[in-house]
Motif scaffolding. Structure first.
Motif, short mmCIF file in Angstrom:
data_model
loop_
_atom_site.label_atom_id
_atom_site.label_comp_id
_atom_site.label_asym_id
_atom_site.label_seq_id
_atom_site.Cartn_x
_atom_site.Cartn_y
_atom_site.Cartn_z
N ASP A 132 0.79 -1.24 0.00
CA ASP A 132 0.00 0.00 0.00
C ASP A 132 0.82 1.28 0.00
OD1 ASP A 132 1.07 -0.56 2.47
OD2 ASP A 132 -0.68 0.10 3.61
N SER A 133 2.11 1.23 -0.36
CA SER A 133 2.87 2.49 -0.41
C SER A 133 2.25 3.41 -1.45
CB SER A 133 4.33 2.21 -0.76
OG SER A 133 4.97 1.66 0.36
N PHE A 134 2.41 4.73 -1.27
CA PHE A 134 1.64 5.65 -2.11
C PHE A 134 2.05 5.56 -3.58
CE2 PHE A 134 4.13 9.27 -3.58
CZ PHE A 134 5.30 9.15 -2.85
N GLU B 69 6.66 -1.00 5.70
CA GLU B 69 5.44 -0.35 6.22
C GLU B 69 5.26 0.97 5.48
OE1 GLU B 69 3.88 0.80 10.61
OE2 GLU B 69 5.81 1.67 10.11
N SER B 70 4.09 1.16 4.88
CA SER B 70 3.81 2.46 4.27
C SER B 70 3.56 3.49 5.37
CB SER B 70 2.58 2.39 3.37
OG SER B 70 2.22 3.71 2.97
N THR B 71 4.08 4.70 5.17
CA THR B 71 3.81 5.79 6.12
C THR B 71 3.12 6.93 5.39
OG1 THR B 71 6.10 6.48 5.73
CG2 THR B 71 5.64 5.25 7.76
N LEU C 241 20.31 2.81 9.51
CA LEU C 241 18.94 2.93 10.04
C LEU C 241 18.31 4.21 9.52
CD1 LEU C 241 16.66 2.06 11.99
CD2 LEU C 241 17.81 3.43 13.75
N ASN C 242 17.13 4.09 8.92
CA ASN C 242 16.34 5.25 8.49
C ASN C 242 15.10 5.29 9.37
OD1 ASN C 242 15.00 7.29 7.16
ND2 ASN C 242 14.36 6.00 5.44
N ASP C 243 15.05 6.28 10.28
CA ASP C 243 13.97 6.29 11.27
C ASP C 243 13.15 7.58 11.13
OD1 ASP C 243 12.28 6.11 13.40
OD2 ASP C 243 13.83 6.25 14.94
N ILE D 253 20.31 14.38 8.85
CA ILE D 253 19.04 15.01 9.23
C ILE D 253 18.17 15.19 7.99
CG2 ILE D 253 19.88 16.12 11.32
CD1 ILE D 253 20.16 18.73 9.73
N ASP D 254 16.86 15.06 8.19
CA ASP D 254 15.91 15.02 7.07
C ASP D 254 14.67 15.83 7.46
OD1 ASP D 254 13.86 14.28 5.33
OD2 ASP D 254 14.41 12.17 5.28
N PRO D 255 14.29 16.84 6.65
CA PRO D 255 13.14 17.69 7.02
C PRO D 255 11.80 16.97 6.95
CG PRO D 255 13.90 18.24 4.80
CD PRO D 255 14.91 17.27 5.38
N ARG E 221 8.22 12.00 -5.90
CA ARG E 221 6.84 11.71 -6.33
C ARG E 221 5.77 12.11 -5.32
NH1 ARG E 221 6.67 5.73 -9.19
NH2 ARG E 221 8.28 6.03 -10.77
N LYS E 222 6.12 12.93 -4.32
CA LYS E 222 5.17 13.18 -3.24
C LYS E 222 4.01 14.08 -3.68
CE LYS E 222 7.80 11.65 0.68
NZ LYS E 222 8.66 11.94 1.83
N ALA E 223 2.95 14.07 -2.84
CA ALA E 223 1.68 14.71 -3.21
C ALA E 223 1.83 16.19 -3.53
CB ALA E 223 0.67 14.52 -2.07
N1 HH2 Z 1 9.44 9.30 3.00
C1 HH2 Z 1 8.75 8.15 3.02
C2 HH2 Z 1 9.22 7.04 3.71
N2 HH2 Z 1 10.39 7.08 4.38
N3 HH2 Z 1 12.30 8.30 5.05
C3 HH2 Z 1 13.00 9.43 5.08
N4 HH2 Z 1 14.16 9.49 5.75
N5 HH2 Z 1 12.56 10.56 4.43
C4 HH2 Z 1 11.40 10.58 3.73
O1 HH2 Z 1 11.03 11.64 3.16
C5 HH2 Z 1 10.62 9.37 3.70
C6 HH2 Z 1 11.11 8.23 4.38
C7 HH2 Z 1 7.47 8.07 2.26
O2 HH2 Z 1 7.68 7.71 0.92
P1 HH2 Z 1 7.55 6.23 0.35
O3 HH2 Z 1 8.45 5.29 1.06
O4 HH2 Z 1 7.76 6.28 -1.12
O5 HH2 Z 1 6.03 5.86 0.58
P2 HH2 Z 1 5.27 5.00 1.68
O6 HH2 Z 1 5.53 5.61 3.02
O7 HH2 Z 1 3.82 5.09 1.27
O8 HH2 Z 1 5.80 3.59 1.63
#
Ligand code: HH2
Length: 284
Positions: free
Chosen positions: A33-35, A67-69, A121-123, A191-193, A227-229
């Protein structure tokens, strides 16, 4: 603030060379279900094939998530995330020698992914969980700390800031301090905004316009605008796959602003964008 001095980041599990400019992180979502790529790579063999393809196209690292976020999404239990990502991380780690990062805020998922061969790790919660911070410190892995207002389930309902750039920067600096308190070295922190995570269109544009405020902290910066909204809002492109050129505009600007890593879906295209941008900025 003093910048991280080393152009090469080296740690027990890998190496990234920033001397040529910013690097591309390929996105690999093993989710239904990722966007953008939801359902495309839920099958482990297809996910591995896509990871290999992105490595061949120029990705310097691959970010695997289970996990989709996306806005409105619900949490996926760690056991299910492990079931999705571990076979993919394991197979990729055997086949490619670029680093693999695990996109999770869950300590169980991170532990399993590190055992399978992930080394970053990407958190998206910026080490909110103490146990995850301790694990990252013990494993000596680089860590991406991302800013988010709220949680994915509710974050786009009504995001509010006084001064979004200052608030995001100060939050990230505080999380860096906290991470260093756990023993994670400065040069291993990114760091990531958090583009799109509890942000309106205007907030996203302000953050991208003022990336210098993040670069000036001295920490390496990662941006995920792919590709974000908000790109769809600006271009009228409803399908994420049609937002490649919109993404390219952000990637070129990020590379010019001194961002170190761009997290993208379209690795071949964005590799060209950063090659050209890096050359304009750096070649004599
Ligand atoms: N964006 C998403 C997921 N993880 N991690 C970091 N560090 N920065 C981001 O901007 C970021 C992220 C959302 O994008 P995507 O993984 O394509 O979609 P989904 O969350 O629907 O799986």
């Amino acid at each position: 603030m003093e910048a991280v001095s080393n152009a090469v980041l080296q740690w027990p599990g890998g190496r990234l060379d920033f001397s040529g400019g910013c690097l591309i992180m390929g996105i690999l979502n093993v989710t239904p279900d990722s966007f953008s790529d939801g359902g495309l790579f839920l099958d482990a063999d297809r996910a591995v094939a896509h990871g290999l393809e992105m490595a061949a196209q120029g990705a310097a690292l691959i970010d695997v998530g289970g996990e989709s976020t996306r806005p409105g999404s619900q949490p996926v239990p760690p056991a299910e995330q492990i079931r999705r990502v571990v076979p993919v991380v394991g197979a990729l780690a055997e086949k490619i020698d670029i680093p693999i990062s695990i996109d999770t805020p869950y300590v169980e998922v991170a532990r399993a992914a590190f055992l399978a061969g992930a080394s970053i790790l990407n958190d998206i919660t910026a080490l909110s969980d103490k146990g995850l911070a301790e694990l990252a410190a013990r494993q000596q892995v680089p860590v991406v700390l991302m800013h988010m207002q709220g949680t994915p389930a509710t974050m786009q309902v009504e995001p509010r800031y006084g001064d979004v750039v200052t608030e995001v920067r100060d939050f990230l600096l505080a999380r860096c301090e906290r991470a260093r308190g756990f023993g994670i070295a400065k040069e291993r922190l990114f760091i990531d905004p958090g583009i799109g995570f509890g942000k309106t269109l205007q907030h996203n544009l302000l953050l991208l316009r003022h990336l210098d405020a993040l670069v000036a902290t001295g920490y390496r910066v990662l941006v995920g605008s792919s590709r974000k909204a908000f790109l769809g809002r600006l271009t009228g492109k409803e399908r994420p796959a049609d937002r490649v050129f919109g993404t390219a505009a952000t990637v070129a600007l990020c590379a010019a602003a001194g961002v170190s890593i761009l997290r993208v879906h379209d690795v071949a295209e964005m590799t060209d964008v950063v090659k050209v941008t890096n050359a304009i900025l750096r070649q004599p």
